[in-house]
Design a protein around this motif. Structure first.
Motif, PDB file in Angstrom:
ATOM      1  N   PRO A 190       3.488  -1.397  -4.671  1.00  0.00           N
ATOM      2  CA  PRO A 190       2.098  -1.515  -3.949  1.00  0.00           C
ATOM      3  C   PRO A 190       0.935  -2.099  -4.507  1.00  0.00           C
ATOM      4  O   PRO A 190       1.326  -2.512  -5.903  1.00  0.00           O
ATOM      5  CB  PRO A 190       1.343  -0.065  -3.786  1.00  0.00           C
ATOM      6  CG  PRO A 190       2.792   0.606  -3.818  1.00  0.00           C
ATOM      7  CD  PRO A 190       3.610   0.452  -4.736  1.00  0.00           C
ATOM      8  N   LEU A 192      -2.492  -1.739  -5.410  1.00  0.00           N
ATOM      9  CA  LEU A 192      -3.502  -1.219  -5.396  1.00  0.00           C
ATOM     10  C   LEU A 192      -3.052  -0.639  -7.215  1.00  0.00           C
ATOM     11  O   LEU A 192      -3.504  -0.191  -7.905  1.00  0.00           O
ATOM     12  CB  LEU A 192      -3.980   0.271  -4.446  1.00  0.00           C
ATOM     13  CG  LEU A 192      -4.844   1.079  -5.501  1.00  0.00           C
ATOM     14  CD1 LEU A 192      -6.301  -0.023  -5.502  1.00  0.00           C
ATOM     15  CD2 LEU A 192      -5.234   2.420  -4.089  1.00  0.00           C
ATOM     16  N   ALA A 193      -1.663  -0.219  -6.697  1.00  0.00           N
ATOM     17  CA  ALA A 193      -1.079   0.780  -7.874  1.00  0.00           C
ATOM     18  C   ALA A 193      -0.685  -0.383  -9.203  1.00  0.00           C
ATOM     19  O   ALA A 193      -1.232  -0.353 -10.426  1.00  0.00           O
ATOM     20  CB  ALA A 193       0.467   1.072  -7.647  1.00  0.00           C
ATOM     21  N   ARG A 194      -0.516  -2.279  -8.847  1.00  0.00           N
ATOM     22  CA  ARG A 194       0.124  -2.883  -9.559  1.00  0.00           C
ATOM     23  C   ARG A 194      -1.273  -3.529 -10.904  1.00  0.00           C
ATOM     24  O   ARG A 194      -1.656  -3.424 -11.718  1.00  0.00           O
ATOM     25  CB  ARG A 194       0.216  -4.209  -9.620  1.00  0.00           C
ATOM     26  CG  ARG A 194       0.442  -5.077  -9.800  1.00  0.00           C
ATOM     27  CD  ARG A 194       1.551  -5.958  -8.953  1.00  0.00           C
ATOM     28  NE  ARG A 194       2.823  -6.136  -8.774  1.00  0.00           N
ATOM     29  CZ  ARG A 194       3.684  -5.960  -9.283  1.00  0.00           C
ATOM     30  NH1 ARG A 194       3.538  -6.099 -10.218  1.00  0.00           N
ATOM     31  NH2 ARG A 194       4.824  -5.327  -8.262  1.00  0.00           N
ATOM     32  N   GLN A 195      -2.132  -2.954  -9.615  1.00  0.00           N
ATOM     33  CA  GLN A 195      -4.125  -3.508  -9.897  1.00  0.00           C
ATOM     34  C   GLN A 195      -4.569  -2.428 -10.834  1.00  0.00           C
ATOM     35  O   GLN A 195      -4.654  -2.502 -11.818  1.00  0.00           O
ATOM     36  CB  GLN A 195      -4.738  -3.857  -8.550  1.00  0.00           C
ATOM     37  CG  GLN A 195      -6.504  -4.262  -8.546  1.00  0.00           C
ATOM     38  CD  GLN A 195      -7.234  -4.431  -7.981  1.00  0.00           C
ATOM     39  OE1 GLN A 195      -6.994  -3.764  -7.001  1.00  0.00           O
ATOM     40  NE2 GLN A 195      -8.560  -4.294  -7.946  1.00  0.00           N
ATOM     41  N   LYS A 196      -4.247  -1.414 -10.755  1.00  0.00           N
ATOM     42  CA  LYS A 196      -4.839  -0.371 -11.306  1.00  0.00           C
ATOM     43  C   LYS A 196      -3.778   0.473 -12.806  1.00  0.00           C
ATOM     44  O   LYS A 196      -3.542   1.021 -13.590  1.00  0.00           O
ATOM     45  CB  LYS A 196      -4.393   1.123 -10.404  1.00  0.00           C
ATOM     46  CG  LYS A 196      -5.939   1.083  -9.863  1.00  0.00           C
ATOM     47  CD  LYS A 196      -6.527   2.418  -9.056  1.00  0.00           C
ATOM     48  CE  LYS A 196      -7.470   2.710  -8.231  1.00  0.00           C
ATOM     49  NZ  LYS A 196      -7.497   4.155  -7.840  1.00  0.00           N
ATOM     50  N   ILE A 198      -0.220   1.401 -12.702  1.00  0.00           N
ATOM     51  CA  ILE A 198       0.045   2.807 -12.251  1.00  0.00           C
ATOM     52  C   ILE A 198       1.938   2.537 -12.221  1.00  0.00           C
ATOM     53  O   ILE A 198       1.969   1.709 -11.348  1.00  0.00           O
ATOM     54  CB  ILE A 198      -0.704   3.421 -11.031  1.00  0.00           C
ATOM     55  CG1 ILE A 198      -1.752   3.850 -11.299  1.00  0.00           C
ATOM     56  CG2 ILE A 198       0.021   4.908 -10.674  1.00  0.00           C
ATOM     57  CD1 ILE A 198      -2.767   4.253 -10.336  1.00  0.00           C
ATOM     58  N   GLY A 224       0.021   8.556  -6.290  1.00  0.00           N
ATOM     59  CA  GLY A 224      -1.383   7.426  -5.474  1.00  0.00           C
ATOM     60  C   GLY A 224      -0.852   6.005  -5.830  1.00  0.00           C
ATOM     61  O   GLY A 224       0.009   6.019  -6.234  1.00  0.00           O
ATOM     62  N   SER A 225      -2.151   6.093  -5.260  1.00  0.00           N
ATOM     63  CA  SER A 225      -2.120   4.155  -4.989  1.00  0.00           C
ATOM     64  C   SER A 225      -1.237   4.140  -4.417  1.00  0.00           C
ATOM     65  O   SER A 225      -0.857   3.267  -4.469  1.00  0.00           O
ATOM     66  CB  SER A 225      -2.628   4.361  -6.502  1.00  0.00           C
ATOM     67  OG  SER A 225      -3.549   4.758  -7.292  1.00  0.00           O
ATOM     68  N   GLY A 226      -1.046   4.372  -2.843  1.00  0.00           N
ATOM     69  CA  GLY A 226       0.320   3.111  -2.426  1.00  0.00           C
ATOM     70  C   GLY A 226       1.054   4.372  -3.012  1.00  0.00           C
ATOM     71  O   GLY A 226       2.541   3.521  -1.837  1.00  0.00           O
TER      72      GLY A 226
END
Length: 263
Positions: A190, A192-196, A198, A224-226
């Protein structure tokens, strides 16, 4: 002559009085430990900042099970040794009891990335101490399996049931290695997860039905985060399994396994 003798006694008494405090001081204030010495046993051991329970929680929350180790079925306890310096930082991190190269590397990463420590104390001073921490890696097994047991003289409609262990547990078609390889090849990280940044494990629970299909899919430990949704998608899209069998007949079995996400 008497005056000289009194002078001699007085001198001896003063000398004794002068030595007494020195002896007492030596007992009260032992020699300070060497600055560079590393102690194995101390009067007040080093402890993680925040306490032992918080440190154990840090290890559990941040442990990432390496995919290669999962595929190889590697598990066990890696004992990591390190030195807690006088400043509370750690150094000389090494694996004392290696298990698997991937697990050893992950254990070292956990220790190096952990919180600072409260340094040890010995003989009235802060000292360096060598510490050992065991880190356990365990591949989750199935949480249980159930099949109806028909009591003597009863029928299949009887409400009486019991938990039974399958003669042959459910397993992926082609084997565990092939299943985890399929997960990795079809994984869509995901955004979002890559951006954060995680990463970690989403623990997934599902039931392998009698026909090998996977149902009742849900995450039991989320990131979380997808990542949870992606883990669900992967299990839903996964190939069928070989069902568990009991007394030669297929049966349902509940399973729990990790879907690993690494950047």
């Amino acid at each position: 002559m008497k005056h000289a003798f009194r002078s001699l006694l007085l001198t001896a008494a003063l000398g004794t009085a002068a030595l007494a405090p020195a002896a007492a001081q030596k007992l009260k204030y032992p020699k300070a430990p060497a600055a560079s010495e590393i102690y194995e046993a101390v009067e007040k051991p080093a402890v993680p900042a925040g306490g032992v329970e918080a440190y154990a929680q840090y290890l559990a929350d941040n442990q990432h099970y390496p995919t290669a180790a999962l595929q190889a079925g590697a598990q066990g306890t890696v004992t990591v040794t390190f030195v807690v310096e006088k400043t509370g930082s750690i150094s000389s991190v090494a694996v004392a009891q290696p298990i698997h190269p991937e697990l050893d590397a992950e254990a070292i990463r956990l220790i190096k990335g952990g919180p600072r420590w409260t340094p040890a104390q010995h003989r009235g001073g802060v000292v360096r101490q060598r510490v050992s921490v065991p880190i356990t890696f365990e591949i989750p097994a199935e949480t249980g399996a159930s099949a109806p047991a028909v009591p003597a003289g009863g029928t299949a409609a009887s409400p009486t049931t019991q938990l039974v262990k399958p003669d042959q547990p459910a397993r992926p078609v082609g084997g565990t290695d092939a299943f985890f390889e399929w997960i990795q090849q079809n994984q869509q990280y995901p955004a979002l997860a890559r951006q954060k940044k995680i990463q970690g494990r989403v623990m997934m629970e599902f039931v392998v039905q009698k026909d090998g299909s996977l149902t009742d899919i849900k995450p039991v430990k989320r990131l979380g985060s997808g990542l949870d949704e992606e883990a669900i998608r992967l299990i839903k899209a996964a190939p069928k399994w070989q069902p568990a069998t009991y007394q030669g007949q297929p049966m349902k079995q509940k399973m729990v396994l990790p879907v690993v996400f690494t950047l």
